[in-house]
Write an enzyme that holds these catalytic residues in place. Structure first.
Site, PDB file in Angstrom:
ATOM      1  N   ARG A  50      -2.808  -2.073  -1.221  1.00 24.71           N
ATOM      2  CA  ARG A  50      -3.208  -2.493   0.267  1.00 24.71           C
ATOM      3  C   ARG A  50      -1.724  -2.726   1.027  1.00 24.71           C
ATOM      4  O   ARG A  50      -0.670  -2.354   0.329  1.00 24.71           O
ATOM      5  CB  ARG A  50      -3.828  -3.615   0.192  1.00 24.71           C
ATOM      6  CG  ARG A  50      -3.226  -4.808  -0.363  1.00 24.71           C
ATOM      7  CD  ARG A  50      -4.005  -6.189  -0.306  1.00 24.71           C
ATOM      8  NE  ARG A  50      -3.326  -7.192  -0.969  1.00 24.71           N
ATOM      9  CZ  ARG A  50      -4.071  -8.460  -1.119  1.00 24.71           C
ATOM     10  NH1 ARG A  50      -5.160  -8.689  -0.852  1.00 24.71           N
ATOM     11  NH2 ARG A  50      -3.387  -9.133  -2.005  1.00 24.71           N
ATOM     12  N   ASN A  52      -3.737  -9.923   7.518  1.00 26.29           N
ATOM     13  CA  ASN A  52      -3.952 -10.881   6.534  1.00 26.29           C
ATOM     14  C   ASN A  52      -2.634 -10.999   5.717  1.00 26.29           C
ATOM     15  O   ASN A  52      -1.983  -9.894   5.425  1.00 26.29           O
ATOM     16  CB  ASN A  52      -4.830 -10.269   5.271  1.00 26.29           C
ATOM     17  CG  ASN A  52      -5.121 -11.337   4.214  1.00 26.29           C
ATOM     18  OD1 ASN A  52      -5.705 -12.116   4.484  1.00 26.29           O
ATOM     19  ND2 ASN A  52      -4.897 -10.729   3.117  1.00 26.29           N
ATOM     20  N   GLU A  53      -2.175 -12.100   5.550  1.00 27.15           N
ATOM     21  CA  GLU A  53      -0.859 -12.562   4.772  1.00 27.15           C
ATOM     22  C   GLU A  53       0.136 -11.432   5.081  1.00 27.15           C
ATOM     23  O   GLU A  53       0.524 -10.788   4.420  1.00 27.15           O
ATOM     24  CB  GLU A  53      -1.222 -12.587   3.263  1.00 27.15           C
ATOM     25  CG  GLU A  53      -2.085 -13.612   2.903  1.00 27.15           C
ATOM     26  CD  GLU A  53      -2.179 -13.860   1.261  1.00 27.15           C
ATOM     27  OE1 GLU A  53      -1.848 -12.931   0.609  1.00 27.15           O
ATOM     28  OE2 GLU A  53      -2.333 -14.954   0.830  1.00 27.15           O
ATOM     29  N   GLU A  59      -7.264 -20.085   1.975  1.00 21.11           N
ATOM     30  CA  GLU A  59      -7.438 -19.230   0.831  1.00 21.11           C
ATOM     31  C   GLU A  59      -7.004 -20.103  -0.435  1.00 21.11           C
ATOM     32  O   GLU A  59      -5.787 -20.626  -0.304  1.00 21.11           O
ATOM     33  CB  GLU A  59      -6.942 -17.906   0.662  1.00 21.11           C
ATOM     34  CG  GLU A  59      -7.401 -16.782   1.337  1.00 21.11           C
ATOM     35  CD  GLU A  59      -6.838 -15.549   1.052  1.00 21.11           C
ATOM     36  OE1 GLU A  59      -6.251 -15.331  -0.202  1.00 21.11           O
ATOM     37  OE2 GLU A  59      -6.730 -14.720   1.793  1.00 21.11           O
ATOM     38  N   TRP A 109      -3.678 -12.095 -10.479  1.00 20.07           N
ATOM     39  CA  TRP A 109      -2.486 -11.513 -10.535  1.00 20.07           C
ATOM     40  C   TRP A 109      -1.187 -12.114 -11.248  1.00 20.07           C
ATOM     41  O   TRP A 109      -0.161 -11.617 -11.060  1.00 20.07           O
ATOM     42  CB  TRP A 109      -2.264 -11.083  -8.922  1.00 20.07           C
ATOM     43  CG  TRP A 109      -2.440 -12.712  -8.129  1.00 20.07           C
ATOM     44  CD1 TRP A 109      -3.691 -12.791  -7.446  1.00 20.07           C
ATOM     45  CD2 TRP A 109      -1.614 -13.818  -7.976  1.00 20.07           C
ATOM     46  NE1 TRP A 109      -3.694 -14.136  -6.819  1.00 20.07           N
ATOM     47  CE2 TRP A 109      -2.404 -14.539  -6.975  1.00 20.07           C
ATOM     48  CE3 TRP A 109      -0.210 -14.137  -8.212  1.00 20.07           C
ATOM     49  CZ2 TRP A 109      -1.911 -15.891  -6.655  1.00 20.07           C
ATOM     50  CZ3 TRP A 109       0.146 -15.439  -7.984  1.00 20.07           C
ATOM     51  CH2 TRP A 109      -0.571 -16.093  -7.064  1.00 20.07           C
ATOM     52  N   GLU A 152      -9.715  -6.920  -7.883  1.00 23.05           N
ATOM     53  CA  GLU A 152      -9.637  -8.258  -7.955  1.00 23.05           C
ATOM     54  C   GLU A 152     -11.000  -8.787  -8.655  1.00 23.05           C
ATOM     55  O   GLU A 152     -11.525  -9.877  -8.178  1.00 23.05           O
ATOM     56  CB  GLU A 152      -9.833  -8.860  -6.611  1.00 23.05           C
ATOM     57  CG  GLU A 152      -8.364  -8.616  -5.814  1.00 23.05           C
ATOM     58  CD  GLU A 152      -7.980  -9.206  -4.503  1.00 23.05           C
ATOM     59  OE1 GLU A 152      -8.874  -9.090  -3.737  1.00 23.05           O
ATOM     60  OE2 GLU A 152      -6.804  -9.612  -4.314  1.00 23.05           O
ATOM     61  N   PHE A 198     -11.503  -9.345 -11.165  1.00 19.44           N
ATOM     62  CA  PHE A 198     -11.675 -10.685 -12.294  1.00 19.44           C
ATOM     63  C   PHE A 198     -10.801 -11.976 -11.651  1.00 19.44           C
ATOM     64  O   PHE A 198     -10.465 -12.641 -12.364  1.00 19.44           O
ATOM     65  CB  PHE A 198     -10.644 -10.431 -13.667  1.00 19.44           C
ATOM     66  CG  PHE A 198     -11.417  -9.065 -14.573  1.00 19.44           C
ATOM     67  CD1 PHE A 198     -12.627  -9.465 -15.004  1.00 19.44           C
ATOM     68  CD2 PHE A 198     -10.783  -8.179 -14.631  1.00 19.44           C
ATOM     69  CE1 PHE A 198     -13.225  -8.484 -15.679  1.00 19.44           C
ATOM     70  CE2 PHE A 198     -11.483  -7.138 -15.474  1.00 19.44           C
ATOM     71  CZ  PHE A 198     -12.552  -7.220 -15.922  1.00 19.44           C
ATOM     72  N   HIS A 199     -10.929 -11.970 -10.439  1.00 17.17           N
ATOM     73  CA  HIS A 199     -10.550 -12.979  -9.533  1.00 17.17           C
ATOM     74  C   HIS A 199     -11.808 -13.954  -9.562  1.00 17.17           C
ATOM     75  O   HIS A 199     -12.848 -13.594  -9.122  1.00 17.17           O
ATOM     76  CB  HIS A 199     -10.043 -12.819  -8.311  1.00 17.17           C
ATOM     77  CG  HIS A 199      -9.387 -13.688  -7.597  1.00 17.17           C
ATOM     78  ND1 HIS A 199      -9.800 -14.940  -6.929  1.00 17.17           N
ATOM     79  CD2 HIS A 199      -8.219 -13.822  -7.135  1.00 17.17           C
ATOM     80  CE1 HIS A 199      -8.968 -15.602  -6.335  1.00 17.17           C
ATOM     81  NE2 HIS A 199      -7.814 -14.788  -6.546  1.00 17.17           N
TER      82      HIS A 199
HETATM   83  C1  GAL Z   1      -4.090 -13.426  -1.225  1.00 15.80           C
HETATM   84  C2  GAL Z   1      -5.079 -12.265  -0.252  1.00 15.80           C
HETATM   85  C3  GAL Z   1      -6.563 -12.039  -0.804  1.00 15.80           C
HETATM   86  C4  GAL Z   1      -6.803 -12.062  -2.160  1.00 15.80           C
HETATM   87  C5  GAL Z   1      -6.094 -13.348  -2.804  1.00 15.80           C
HETATM   88  C6  GAL Z   1      -5.995 -13.048  -4.293  1.00 15.80           C
HETATM   89  O1  GAL Z   1      -3.182 -13.012  -1.266  1.00 15.80           O
HETATM   90  O2  GAL Z   1      -4.921 -12.698   0.957  1.00 15.80           O
HETATM   91  O3  GAL Z   1      -6.913 -11.019   0.001  1.00 15.80           O
HETATM   92  O4  GAL Z   1      -6.040 -10.883  -2.595  1.00 15.80           O
HETATM   93  O5  GAL Z   1      -4.723 -13.223  -2.556  1.00 15.80           O
HETATM   94  O6  GAL Z   1      -5.624 -14.462  -4.840  1.00 15.80           O
END
Ligand code: GAL
Length: 668
Positions: free
Chosen positions: A117, A155-156, A313, A321, A361, A363-364
């Protein structure tokens, strides 16, 4: 000052409960189930269309808003407000295949490809043009939608692509330098280009600091960091300007005030946000992730100018990650959330609503896990929603802090540049150590920008503030003269804003204030420690100091600076300016701050027994004491009132059981 408050977003909520939602990943039946479950959990605010570009604009000139229209309507019908993404966070593959020059470039000149991304150069005119068109289209369509509460720009911004070294970035860097310096001669002076035959005679010769054979020019590196932060801010501004033409809803983007991202100088961004919002995830790679959370939350409040802010978030449990993605322990989520709210958050949002079944993601963790509703994680989400409701009275109150800590992204960049005295010196480690020591001494801390007015601060700490301007030094001096007890630590004020060393002994602009001159740095090997005459231990750093007026409180008894001053105090006006020349061990650091706080008669919050994170939010007569027990031993605190967490009345010596939280609305 933010233009909107968190309370404006969902006026009925108090402390709002929100999440990211990626309906693109699910079918219609799942959407309907999601609405029911969101209502069950008490979700107030949902971020959608964050990564929606390829869904709504699947090919050049082709637009398809059917699904987004439907989702906006569905959320509205269910009484859930929308935090609408502009969708520019990740361009679709057609953009980079049509315009490969929009792809970002690493310092060695290699391109980064799509497939992840954020695969775009922030300065790319083609990317910017397409992003602007997307934002215009989205803002026009939804700007007055009744479900819309907040705009979520991109986003970020700069999470992965802040530093781009391509030719288009080079072009933009040159224009940025031209407006900063005006003439090439001024740039040559600022960058000290007489060194190593680097003198430029034409702007076209200047490049981003691409990979070189030897050390690069540190002033160029520092300016490139500034430029890159500004390039991200320009992306935000461009989108916000378009949105404001079509909508009166507040606009923000999610900051990354966290330990592992340092590419945005948010002091320069914060004023442009209608509501300050941050993303924060526990970093298990750090020695004390919960302490880092406290620091990040305090810094976010600093960016919000003391106003309540939004946690945009965080995770319910593991992320995906880090090298080892630990699940949160029982009670840990509530402790984390309480710590954010204690330090000024009026809203808690999660990434994400429903755990993805596919993609990087999967496994998030999420509010709704793979296991479904018959799971401890889901029950925890519902309970958390109920807790946030009970915390409604806290919303809008302020954090009471009498201490200040000076923090600077510029100092972070410059201190950790190439060619420095020691790689063992980490800016953030020094800042965290200072924050921990203040906290251990029972002080609540506001984190402020160098140069901020320090009036009314009883204790001020200036850790490793490598870059220092004259006005910023003056504010520190004024604070001490005005009655504050100020501690300046080693590596402060070594260079000016152009990374040029102040001559005559460090720290040039504070020598008089501190009553000393540092003649030579004497850093330590990472494994070495030094002992001070008061029994304290130091690591990382020592210095050879000549005292010119300060009282020597402790000297080095071992190490390369043995016999010289290590800890000094210079009485000044109504206050004092202290200096410490080594990284004190945590207990010694806390003891030092304890002394300053005692001298300053600073208000403190302390556990009656055991260890607690204690913070108070207040508003006139209404006071809320947050007592968070991160340990496996019970602790106690003296107070009385109603505990909003457990819904019981408490008074006297109140037990905060191991691993739990109390949020006590204190009686008058
Ligand atoms: C942030 C991001 C989200 C998602 C999240 C996972 O950095 O804005 O889209 O990837 O991390 O922890």
């Amino acid at each position: 000052m933010p233009a909107a408050t968190v309370a404006d977003l969902v006026p009925t909520s108090g402390v709002l409960f929100g999440c990211d939602y990626n309906p693109e990943q699910w079918d219609r039946e799942t959407w309907r189930e999601d609405m029911v479950l969101m209502r069950e959990a008490g979700i107030d605010l949902v971020a959608i269309n964050i990564f929606g570009w390829s869904t709504i604009n699947p090919a050049p000139g082709v637009w398809d808003f059917a699904a987004l229209d439907e989702m906006m309507a569905l959320l509205h019908e269910n009484g859930i407000r929308v935090n609408l993404g502009t969708g520019t966070a990740s361009p679709p593959p057609w953009l980079s295949s049509t315009y490969p020059e929009t792809l970002p470039m690493a310092p060695d000149g290699t391109r980064r490809y799509p497939g992840g991304r954020q695969a775009f150069c922030p300065s790319s005119p083609i990317f910017r043009e397409h992003a602007a068109h997307l934002v215009e289209t989205v803002a026009e369509r939804y700007g007055a939608h009744p479900a819309l509460a907040l705009w979520h720009v991109s986003n970020e911004i700069g999470c992965h692509n802040a530093l781009c070294y391509c030719d288009e970035s080079a072009e933009a860097f040159r224009s940025w330098l031209q407006s900063r310096y005006g003439t090439i001669d001024a740039l040559n002076v600022a960058w000290g280009t007489n060194f190593w035959s680097q003198r430029y005679t034409d702007w076209a010769q200047i490049l981003p600091p691409r990979a070189t054979l030897s050390l690069r020019n540190p002033a160029q590196l520092l300016d490139f960091s500034r430029f890159s932060s500004d390039a991200g801010l320009e992306l935000y501004r461009a989108e916000a300007e378009i949105i404001r033409r079509h909508s009166s809803a507040p606009v923000t983007t999610n900051f990354m005030v966290t330990a592992h991202i340092r590419t945005q100088d948010y002091w320069t961004w914060a004023g442009e946000m209608d509501v300050v919002a941050n993303d924060h995830y526990l970093d298990r790679r750090l020695p004390d992730p919960a302490a880092e959370l406290s620091f990040a939350a305090d810094l976010t409040r600093g960016l919000a100018g003391g106003e309540p802010w939004l946690l945009m978030e965080t995770s319910t449990s593991a992320v995906n990650w880090q090298p080892h993605n630990l699940a949160k322990a029982p009670g840990e989520l509530v402790r984390n959330v309480a710590s954010h709210i204690a330090r000024g958050a009026d809203g808690i949002c999660f990434f994400q609503w429903r755990a993805s079944a596919q993609g990087a993601e999967k496994f998030h963790s999420a509010l709704l896990p793979h296991a479904g509703t018959d799971s401890a994680l889901w029950r925890q989400s519902v309970e958390l929603g109920a807790l946030l409701r009970r915390l409604a009275p806290v919303a809008g109150t302020r954090v009471a802090a009498s201490a200040a800590l000076l923090f600077s992204w510029e100092a972070w960049w410059a201190l950790e540049n190439e060619g420095r005295p020691s790689e063992a010196l980490s800016y953030l480690e020094q800042v965290h150590a200072a924050h921990n020591a203040l906290t251990a001494a029972g002080l609540t801390v506001d984190i402020v920008r160098p140069g901020a007015d320090l009036d009314a601060r009883s204790v001020v700490i200036v850790p490793a503030l490598h870059v220092l301007r004259a006005t910023e030094a003056q504010a520190i001096t004024d604070a001490a003269r005005g009655g504050a007890h100020v501690l300046v630590t080693f590596a402060t004020g070594t260079v000016d804003e152009n990374d040029r060393v102040g001559l005559g002994g460090y720290p040039a602009l504070l020598r008089e204030t501190l009553g000393l001159r540092v003649e030579e740095f004497a850093p330590l090997r990472p494994e070495d420690t030094v002992v001070l005459s008061n029994g304290s231990t130091g690591s990382v750093w020592s210095e050879r100091i000549t005292v010119t007026g300060a009282e020597v409180v402790a000297s080095f008894t071992t190490g390369p600076a043995a016999g010289g001053a290590a800890l000094t105090r210079n009485a000044l006006g109504a206050g004092a300016a202290w200096y410490v020349a080594t990284a004190l061990a945590p207990a010694d650091y806390a003891a030092l701050i304890d002394r300053l706080a005692t001298d300053a008669q600073a208000p403190r919050l302390r556990a009656s027994s055991g260890e607690l994170e204690l913070v108070r939010r207040e508003d006139g007569a209404r006071r809320f004491l947050f007592a968070i027990n991160h340990t496996d031993q019970d602790a106690t605190v003296h107070t009385s009132g109603h505990d909003l967490a457990t819904q019981e009345d408490v008074s006297g010596t109140v037990v905060v059981a191991a691993g739990t939280v109390r949020i006590i609305e204190e009686s008058a």
